[in-house]
Design a protein around this motif. Structure first.
Motif, PDB file in Angstrom:
ATOM      1  N   HIS A   1      -2.093  -7.190  -6.053  1.00  0.00           N
ATOM      2  CA  HIS A   1      -2.241  -5.912  -5.669  1.00  0.00           C
ATOM      3  C   HIS A   1      -2.181  -5.051  -6.741  1.00  0.00           C
ATOM      4  CE1 HIS A   1      -1.602  -2.243  -3.119  1.00  0.00           C
ATOM      5  NE2 HIS A   1      -1.756  -2.589  -2.021  1.00  0.00           N
TER       6      HIS A   1
ATOM      7  N   ALA B   1       2.746   1.820  -3.406  1.00  0.00           N
ATOM      8  CA  ALA B   1       1.775   2.073  -4.400  1.00  0.00           C
ATOM      9  C   ALA B   1       1.175   3.518  -4.293  1.00  0.00           C
ATOM     10  CB  ALA B   1       0.512   1.219  -4.251  1.00  0.00           C
TER      11      ALA B   1
ATOM     12  N   ASP C   1       0.881  -1.233   0.164  1.00  0.00           N
ATOM     13  CA  ASP C   1       0.207  -0.073   0.183  1.00  0.00           C
ATOM     14  C   ASP C   1       0.903   1.190   0.040  1.00  0.00           C
ATOM     15  OD1 ASP C   1      -2.420  -1.546   0.055  1.00  0.00           O
ATOM     16  OD2 ASP C   1      -2.456  -1.413   2.255  1.00  0.00           O
TER      17      ASP C   1
ATOM     18  N   ALA D   1      -3.241  -1.606  -7.408  1.00  0.00           N
ATOM     19  CA  ALA D   1      -2.308  -0.506  -7.149  1.00  0.00           C
ATOM     20  C   ALA D   1      -0.808  -0.399  -7.174  1.00  0.00           C
ATOM     21  CB  ALA D   1      -2.847   0.306  -6.041  1.00  0.00           C
ATOM     22  N   LEU D   2      -0.312  -1.661  -6.781  1.00  0.00           N
ATOM     23  CA  LEU D   2       1.228  -1.641  -6.862  1.00  0.00           C
ATOM     24  C   LEU D   2       1.605  -1.975  -8.217  1.00  0.00           C
ATOM     25  CD1 LEU D   2       4.065  -1.488  -5.635  1.00  0.00           C
ATOM     26  CD2 LEU D   2       3.582  -3.865  -4.379  1.00  0.00           C
TER      27      LEU D   2
ATOM     28  N   SER E   1       9.841  -2.087  -5.100  1.00  0.00           N
ATOM     29  CA  SER E   1       8.436  -2.177  -5.413  1.00  0.00           C
ATOM     30  C   SER E   1       8.375  -3.507  -5.961  1.00  0.00           C
ATOM     31  CB  SER E   1       7.845  -1.099  -6.250  1.00  0.00           C
ATOM     32  OG  SER E   1       8.012  -0.104  -5.581  1.00  0.00           O
TER      33      SER E   1
ATOM     34  N   GLU F   1       0.144  -1.266 -11.090  1.00  0.00           N
ATOM     35  CA  GLU F   1       0.202  -0.366 -11.690  1.00  0.00           C
ATOM     36  C   GLU F   1       1.098   0.717 -11.661  1.00  0.00           C
ATOM     37  OE1 GLU F   1      -2.909   3.747 -12.256  1.00  0.00           O
ATOM     38  OE2 GLU F   1      -3.567   1.886 -11.352  1.00  0.00           O
ATOM     39  N   SER F   2       1.664   0.770 -10.235  1.00  0.00           N
ATOM     40  CA  SER F   2       2.606   1.652 -10.004  1.00  0.00           C
ATOM     41  C   SER F   2       4.055   1.256 -10.490  1.00  0.00           C
ATOM     42  CB  SER F   2       2.759   1.943  -8.340  1.00  0.00           C
ATOM     43  OG  SER F   2       3.875   2.840  -8.043  1.00  0.00           O
TER      44      SER F   2
END
Length: 300
Positions: free
Chosen positions: A73, A39, A36, A75-76, A63, A78-79
Motif C-alpha cells: 500500500h 493513509a 486507506d 500511500a500508507l 499504521s 508514504e504516510s
C-alpha cells in the motif's frame, strides 16, 4: 503531519462499522480499508504541536501494524515513512539540539533514538519501493545511469521520505562508515524523485536536494544556493522550512549572520491559514527559528 488520536480512532471505528454493516467482509478488505483511512488521515494538517506529539505514537504504531499486513500500500507506506521522519526531526533530534548545552549525554541518547527512527522510516519507504519495482535497490546502486529506476508520479512522495529519512539517519551516524557510505544512494534517490516531479511538496524536494548538495563530498555551494532559492520560490514564501534550510545550509556555513537572522525572522513572520498543509511543519520550524536566533552569538 500527525492527526489527533481521538479523531483517528473515530475514523477507524466508522470504517469498521460500515464494513460490518455490509455483512461478512473478508479480512483483507477490512485491512485494506483501514490502510486507506490511515493513509488519508496522515495527510490531515494539525496546528497544535503538543497534540500532534502526543498523538504520534498511537498513529505510527497502528499504521505500522496495518502496513505489515498491506506492505504494497504505497500511500500508507508514504504516510508511515513521513510520520516517523517528522517525529524523529521535530520531537527527538531537535530536542537533542536544545538539550546539548545542559546535558550532552542525554542529547546523545536522543540523537541515537532519532537515528533509529530515521532508519525505521527509511526501511518502510525503501521496502515499499522495492515491492512496487522489483530490483529497485539493486538498480539504484548501479554505476550505470541507464540502470537507475524511473519513478512513477505516485512514487515521488515515497521516494522523498526515503531520501529524507536516509539523510537524517546518515547525519546522525557519522561514526558508522557503512551508513555514511550510503549518502550517494540517498542523493541519487532524491535526484530521481526531483527529475520526476521537481515541484513536489511546494519546494520540499528541492530544499532536500539543496541540503544534500551541501552535505555531499564535492558538492557545489553555488548549486546549493540556487536550489535553496528555488525551493523558497516554489513555496511562494509560505514554507518556513525552506527559509530555515537556506539559513542553516547556506548562511550559517558561509558566516553570513545578517542573512541568517533575516531568513529566520522571515520564517517567524509566516502566518498559516487554518487548513494549510504546511501548518504543522511551519510551527516546528518557527520554534526552531526562534531557538536559533537566541543561539546566534554561539553560532557566529
Amino acid at each position: 503531519m500527525i492527526a489527533p488520536a481521538r479523531r483517528l480512532a473515530g475514523l477507524l471505528l466508522a470504517v469498521l462499522a460500515s464494513l460490518l454493516l455490509a455483512g461478512c467482509t473478508p479480512r483483507q478488505l477490512v485491512v485494506g480499508s483501514m490502510a486507506d483511512a490511515l493513509a488519508g488521515q496522515g495527510r490531515v494538517s494539525e496546528n497544535d504541536l503538543e497534540l500532534a506529539r502526543d498523538a504520534a505514537p498511537f498513529y505510527l504504531k497502528l499504521s505500522e501494524s496495518v502496513l505489515q499486513q498491506q506492505p504494497g500500500h504505497l500511500a500508507l507506506a508514504e504516510s508511515v515513512a513521513g510520520g516517523f521522519t517528522q517525529y524523529a526531526y521535530a520531537f527527538v533530534a531537535s530536542e537533542a539540539d536544545r538539550l546539548e548545552s545542559v546535558d550532552s549525554k542525554g542529547a546523545e541518547r536522543m540523537r541515537q533514538r532519532a537515528a533509529r527512527l530515521y532508519q525505521r522510516a527509511q526501511r518502510h519507504a525503501v521496502n515499499a519501493l522495492e515491492l512496487a519495482n522489483s530490483g529497485f535497490v539493486r538498480r539504484l546502486a548501479s554505476s550505470q545511469p541507464e540502470d537507475w529506476p524511473r519513478l512513477k508520479p505516485e512514487e515521488v512522495g515515497l521516494a522523498y521520505w526515503a531520501a529524507a529519512s536516509w539523510g537524517g539517519w546518515i547525519s546522525l551516524s557519522k561514526d558508522d562508515p557503512e551508513v555514511v557510505a550510503d549518502l550517494p544512494l540517498a542523493v541519487r534517490l532524491a535526484q530521481l524523485a526531483w527529475a520526476s516531479d521537481p515541484d513536489w511538496g511546494q519546494g520540499s524536494l528541492t530544499s532536500l536536494l539543496a541540503s544534500f548538495e551541501v552535505a555531499r563530498p564535492g558538492g557545489s555551494p553555488a548549486r546549493a544556493l540556487a536550489l535553496f532559492d528555488q525551493a523558497i520560490a516554489q513555496s511562494a514564501g509560505r514554507s518556513a522550512g525552506a527559509l530555515l534550510a537556506k539559513a542553516e545550509g547556506h548562511a550559517q556555513p558561509a558566516g553570513e549572520r545578517a542573512l541568517f537572522e533575516q531568513l529566520l525572522r522571515q520564517a517567524l513572520a509566516i502566518k498559516d491559514a487554518p487548513d494549510s498543509p504546511l501548518a504543522m511543519q511551519n510551527e516546528v520550524m518557527r520554534r526552531r527559528a526562534a531557538w536559533l536566533l537566541e543561539k546566534a552569538d554561539d553560532l557566529f
